[in-house]
Design an enzyme around this catalytic site. Structure first.
Site, PDB file in Angstrom:
ATOM      1  CB  CYS A 131      -0.963   0.004   1.061  1.00 42.89           C
ATOM      2  SG  CYS A 131      -0.141   0.089   2.993  1.00 42.89           S
ATOM      3  CB  CYS A 144       4.493  -0.479   1.475  1.00 45.87           C
ATOM      4  SG  CYS A 144       3.564  -1.488   2.511  1.00 45.87           S
ATOM      5  CG  ASP A 157      11.249  25.267 -35.874  1.00 50.00           C
ATOM      6  OD1 ASP A 157      11.790  26.005 -36.201  1.00 50.00           O
ATOM      7  OD2 ASP A 157      11.958  24.087 -36.398  1.00 50.00           O
ATOM      8  CG  ASP A 192      13.151  19.349 -36.215  1.00 50.29           C
ATOM      9  OD1 ASP A 192      13.326  20.515 -36.114  1.00 50.29           O
ATOM     10  OD2 ASP A 192      13.404  18.601 -37.341  1.00 50.29           O
ATOM     11  CG  ASP A 219      13.604  23.960 -32.818  1.00 53.60           C
ATOM     12  OD1 ASP A 219      13.305  24.854 -32.851  1.00 53.60           O
ATOM     13  OD2 ASP A 219      13.300  22.920 -33.618  1.00 53.60           O
TER      14      ASP A 219
END
Length: 757
Positions: free
Chosen positions: A21, A24, A438, A649, A653
């Site tokens: 749980c 723990c 972009d 990409d 960027d």
């Protein structure tokens, strides 16, 4: 004199067994944070793993960390990354969470439950007290021993957990029954052995269902791990690779013995074992489990292939570039594992609640017992109601609510080419109001072609301009550089190597040609956006207007000494076929779209209008992209700031991706961009942006639903149990059902499919 020592750290992942749980989780994290040298630790109940950052200069090592976890009562071991998924011992048929124990517990408890089921039909029958004791005892002390063991260790550590609540509650019901049996040997209907036995049955059933559901939530990881071939056919390095040469001299080596530069034979229908490029042959390759691309991709000589993808009809020879942990598949598995192991910020609140939850429940149970005993003058009823409170309040559902949804959501997203690396993204995506793109490589194909060269003087030959401009770009990986070099190759023009060249960040490149019309003169090939201070700017823009009107990207070849233009160099880059569809999908979600471009305003606007972009920022220097993201964030919307996502990409960027609230990087770009982004799109498909937003929103909704039902369950169940409306047997059933419902709700995410699949 003080010296500054270099600080370094290592990341480790531990498999932790025995957690039941949220309490723990808190207990293990507390133990980890007390170890000298542990800089950070995060424990996940759903994956049963801990991620630890350990300072390498500290005296502690990973063995001591494992020992510290084992001292708290749990079983820790170093996780084996990317190994094929094994059935955990606890999940085997007779394991702690196995079906065998569940069936045996119900078989032993059935005769105890039967009298209760017969009562509504007027049949009053019950086993003798001795038989009830005989059947209930193995359920209590053999099948239920795990609860005593874990609960006792939790008690020694000064914290409570679910097992402690079950152990106390069932022991109270069992002890009360033994007491009644000894004092009233013939009162068979006043014994409560069935209550303690059924509680253990239902908790064991709940644990078995949880284990099955956890395995299903981690299906994405297991599916990726199964892509690893165990062996690779490594060709003899002495064999010449050519058509018609027999390729029968190879060694079948384990994958860990394959190295970069090895030449690997891949037969039709086999999985490609390494990342590399094709030296011989052509085929269609199925990359669906890696990129989400449903159709096999045509691969020809020189094409890159990804390890784990499935070869189609052709025989291939692949030169290995990346093997093992360096491969794309390994990195994908790492990203998904990291995302599933990390905690969403909301989970921290849940952990804080869970830390005080178990002690609070024990106090409430004691008060319940005392109050009922005082008002009802019945010790047996008081004990049973206190037991019901203890059992129904087990915080299993609370601990599973968030990690189960994250595992299911990130797993199904990865299956369709969307890698959610940072769980914090899930809490931000539903707020997004702007998505900034972009242009180059994101909305366009990213492979520009040279379309036009316009000289400022008639005396200069176009081929001479191309030779000098292409020469400046020798060795560059920029898309425009490749376009120039490709154009020179097609026209049979030899690029003139520069005596020296220098990249100008955000501007272009400069150098001195070693031959030709401008030998020894300093030339610069730069973007139009960088011409603000040039006295010839107006003439350049006027000359290039025809290119702008056609939506072309324009660079200018300049004489640096005189700041005078030599020629306009215009490029064209095709839009991706589904760019317009991607923008429309976002607009349907009421998200404003923005495009950032280094092109002239007219050219950028032309591209933006053709795909329906809401706002275009033109002539943007790479260094200014992050500033524009900040301006978009600070703009007001109904008195609140905008939440902005950035899609890119390239290396330039990365600052904007990091600045945005949510960064999305195309995997077709650079590693730097992907590291800066919270989401990686495994295909260069802009429609994945809307899909990523959709699955993130749905995952966040499941987290909210799970937490709502977990809190509602406990807040209503405890009062009902205290007032006597829930027997211990019903409380145990309801507790097991709550965990199962939370996990089942999370697993509904597996039905998600991209809208553009």
């Amino acid at each position: 004199m003080n010296t500054l020592k270099e600080m370094s750290s290592e990341l480790f992942t531990l498999d932790i067994g025995g957690m039941t749980c949220a309490s723990c989780v808190g207990r293990v994290e507390k133990a980890l944070h007390q170890i000298p040298g542990v800089e950070a630790a995060s424990v996940n109940l759903a994956t049963e793993q801990a991620r630890i950052r350990l300072n390498t200069s500290s005296p502690s090592n990973i063995a001591e960390v494992i020992a510290a976890v084992n001292k708290t009562g749990y079983e820790a071991r170093l996780s084996n990354p990317h190994s094929s998924a094994e059935i955990k011992p606890s999940h085997s048929f007779w394991g702690a969470d196995g079906l065998g124990r569940v069936l045996l517990s119900f078989a032993l408890s059935a005769p105890l439950i039967l009298p209760m089921l017969l009562m509504p039909f007027g049949i009053h029958w019950a086993l003798s007290p001795k038989w009830q004791l005989l059947l209930a005892s193995p359920v209590q002390f053999w099948l239920g021993w795990r609860f005593y063991k874990s609960g006792f260790k939790a008690l020694l550590s000064g914290v409570g957990n679910m097992d402690l609540l079950v152990a106390i509650g069932t022991s109270a019901a069992y002890g009360l029954s033994v007491s009644q049996m000894l004092t009233s040997p013939h009162a068979v209907h006043e014994l409560y052995f069935e209550g303690s036995a059924v509680i253990i049955c239902m908790v064991l059933l709940g644990k078995w269902l949880e284990a099955r559901a956890k395995q299903q939530t981690s299906e994405a990881i297991r599916a990726l791990q199964k892509l690893w071939p165990e062996h690779a056919k490594v060709l003899d390095p002495r064999i010449a690779i050519a058509e018609g040469v027999p390729l029968d001299q190879y060694r079948d080596l384990p994958l860990e013995q394959v190295f970069p530069k090895d030449r690997v034979l891949v037969l039709p229908g086999e999985r490609i074992p390494v990342d590399g490029f094709i030296l011989l042959g052509s085929s269609h390759v199925d990359e669906s489990l890696l990129t989400g691309e449903s159709e096999p991709v045509k691969k020809i000589l020189g094409a890159k292939v990804i390890g784990g993808s499935l070869n189609g009809e052709g025989l291939l020879v692949v030169e290995a570039q990346a093997v093992g942990v360096e491969s794309v598949l390994s990195q994908i598995i790492s990203l998904v594992e990291d995302a599933q192991t990390q905690k969403a910020p909301i989970q921290k609140l849940v952990d804080q609640v869970s830390a005080i939850f178990v002690p609070s429940v024990i106090v409430i149970a004691i008060i319940t017992g005392l109050v009922n005993w005082f008002y009802l003058d019945s010790a047996s009823i008081a004990i049973l109601r206190a037991v019901s409170v203890l059992v129904i309040a087990c915080p299993c559902a609370l601990g599973l609510a968030t990690p189960a949804a994250i595992m299911a959501g990130t797993g199904i997203a990865a299956r369709f080419g969307i890698l959610i690396k940072d769980p914090q993204v899930l809490e931000l995506v539903h707020r997004l109001s702007i998505v900034a793109f972009d242009k180059t490589g994101t909305l366009t194909i990213g492979k520009p072609r040279l379309l036009n060269i316009i000289s400022f003087t008639d005396s200069v030959d176009e081929d001479a301009i191309l030779a000098s401009a292409a020469g400046l770009q020798l060795g560059s990986e920029h898309p425009l550089a490749k376009a120039l070099l490709d154009a020179a190759k097609q026209k049979g023009v030899s690029p003139i190597p520069p005596l020296k060249s220098k990249a100008l960040a955000g501007i272009g490149i400069s150098g001195k040609p070693s031959a030709g019309s401008w030998m020894g003169q300093s030339l610069c090939l730069q973007s139009v956006a960088s011409l603000d201070a040039n006295p010839h700017q107006a003439d350049i823009i006027q000359k290039a207007q025809v290119c702008f009107d056609a939506g072309q990207t324009v660079s200018v070849l300049m004489n640096e000494a005189t700041s005078s233009p030599i020629a306009i160099v215009a490029f064209g880059d095709e839009l991706k076929p589904n760019a317009k569809e991607a923008i429309a999908s976002l607009q349907q979600l009421h998200i404003r779209t923005v495009m950032l471009s280094g092109d002239n305003t007219a050219a950028a606007n032309r591209v933006g209008q053709s795909i329906g972009i809401d706002e275009v920022f033109a002539q943007v220097m790479p260094s200014n992209k992050a500033d524009i993201i900040q301006k978009l964030q600070s703009s007001q919307k109904d008195g609140d700031r905008h939440w902005v996502a950035m899609v890119g990409d390239g290396i330039n960027d990365a600052p904007a991706l990091a600045t945005a609230d949510v960064g999305m990087a195309m995997s077709t770009g650079t590693d730097v961009a992907m590291q800066a982004a919270g989401i990686t799109l495994m295909r260069g498909d802009p429609t994945l942006v809307a899909d990523a937003i959709d699955i993130s929103k749905k995952t966040w909704r499941k987290i909210q639903q799970n937490l709502f039902w977990a809190f509602i369950f406990n807040s209503t169940g405890i009062p009902l149990a205290a007032l006597g409306y829930l027997s211990p047997m019903l409380a145990g059933s309801a507790m097991a059902l709550s965990s199962f419902c939370v996990l089942s709700n999370a697993l509904l995410l597996k039905r998600w499919r991209p809208s553009h699949a």
